[in-house]
Write a protein that holds these residues in place. Structure first.
Motif, short mmCIF file in Angstrom:
data_model
loop_
_atom_site.label_atom_id
_atom_site.label_comp_id
_atom_site.label_asym_id
_atom_site.label_seq_id
_atom_site.Cartn_x
_atom_site.Cartn_y
_atom_site.Cartn_z
N MET A 72 0.88 -1.29 0.17
CA MET A 72 0.32 0.55 0.49
C MET A 72 1.04 1.19 0.39
O MET A 72 1.68 1.33 0.93
CB MET A 72 -0.93 -0.07 0.96
CG MET A 72 -1.72 -1.16 1.09
SD MET A 72 -3.02 -0.79 2.38
CE MET A 72 -1.95 -1.96 3.61
N ILE A 73 0.74 2.15 -0.84
CA ILE A 73 1.87 3.15 -0.85
C ILE A 73 1.25 4.50 -1.17
O ILE A 73 0.24 4.79 -1.81
CB ILE A 73 2.39 2.94 -2.29
CG1 ILE A 73 2.71 1.61 -3.09
CG2 ILE A 73 3.55 4.21 -3.00
CD1 ILE A 73 3.33 0.81 -3.69
N PRO A 74 1.71 5.38 -0.45
CA PRO A 74 1.49 6.78 0.07
C PRO A 74 1.40 7.57 -1.40
O PRO A 74 2.48 7.76 -1.60
CB PRO A 74 1.53 7.45 1.23
CG PRO A 74 3.20 5.98 1.55
CD PRO A 74 2.68 4.56 0.49
N ILE A 75 0.10 8.22 -1.52
CA ILE A 75 0.49 8.51 -2.70
C ILE A 75 0.79 10.40 -1.97
O ILE A 75 0.29 10.53 -1.00
CB ILE A 75 -0.24 8.47 -3.92
CG1 ILE A 75 -1.29 8.78 -3.91
CG2 ILE A 75 0.79 8.04 -4.88
CD1 ILE A 75 -2.83 9.19 -5.10
N ASN A 76 0.63 11.68 -3.18
CA ASN A 76 0.39 12.81 -2.94
C ASN A 76 -0.83 13.39 -2.55
O ASN A 76 -1.41 14.09 -2.88
CB ASN A 76 0.76 13.60 -3.79
CG ASN A 76 1.46 15.41 -3.05
OD1 ASN A 76 1.22 14.80 -1.72
ND2 ASN A 76 1.46 15.65 -3.50
N HIS A 77 -2.01 12.30 -1.70
CA HIS A 77 -3.28 12.95 -0.99
C HIS A 77 -3.39 12.53 -0.08
O HIS A 77 -3.25 11.13 -0.02
CB HIS A 77 -4.25 12.22 -2.13
CG HIS A 77 -5.65 12.25 -1.88
ND1 HIS A 77 -6.14 11.92 -1.12
CD2 HIS A 77 -7.02 13.50 -2.85
CE1 HIS A 77 -7.55 12.21 -1.57
NE2 HIS A 77 -7.66 13.62 -2.44
#
Length: 121
Positions: A72-77
């Motif tokens: 699970m990869i965090p993105i800019n949101h």
């Protein structure tokens, strides 16, 4: 690149396609149930971000999470994560990496990549 009427296919795998739309001049990435539209700079930044991702690190970080995809990869949101299995992340990275000299990197379909049983008769 393969040219269609309204799109240039940059790369393609079994589950995804990267193409440039002639009418909007955006680069689109379609992978499984995800769809992104980028300008050239955004696409280059996304490619670099994904290229540098360490799937094993994220597997370890998320091993206690419920659900099957453990990367699970965090993105800019702040309310959105991209979620992949290890195989999906590898395929997405392959999709985003085209070969040198402007040639498209296609992945050949193998019997192992198909989700059905083959009969010997």
């Amino acid at each position: 690149m393969i040219r269609g009427e309204e799109q240039e296919i940059i790369n393609q795998t079994i589950n995804g396609k990267v193409y440039r739309c002639q009418s909007c001049n955006k680069i689109h990435v379609d992978f499984k149930n995800l769809s992104f539209s980028f300008n050239k700079t955004e696409y280059r930044n996304f490619k670099e971000y994904m290229k540098k991702l360490d799937g094993d690190y994220w597997l370890q970080q998320n091993e206690r999470q419920s659900g099957k995809p453990k990367i699970m990869i965090p993105i800019n949101h702040r309310n959105l994560l991209l979620s992949f299995s290890k195989g999906e992340l590898i395929e997405l990275k392959n999709l985003l990496s085209s070969t040198q000299q402007g040639r498209t990197a296609f992945r050949w379909v193998t019997t192992r990549s198909m989700d059905f049983q083959l009969s010997d008769n």
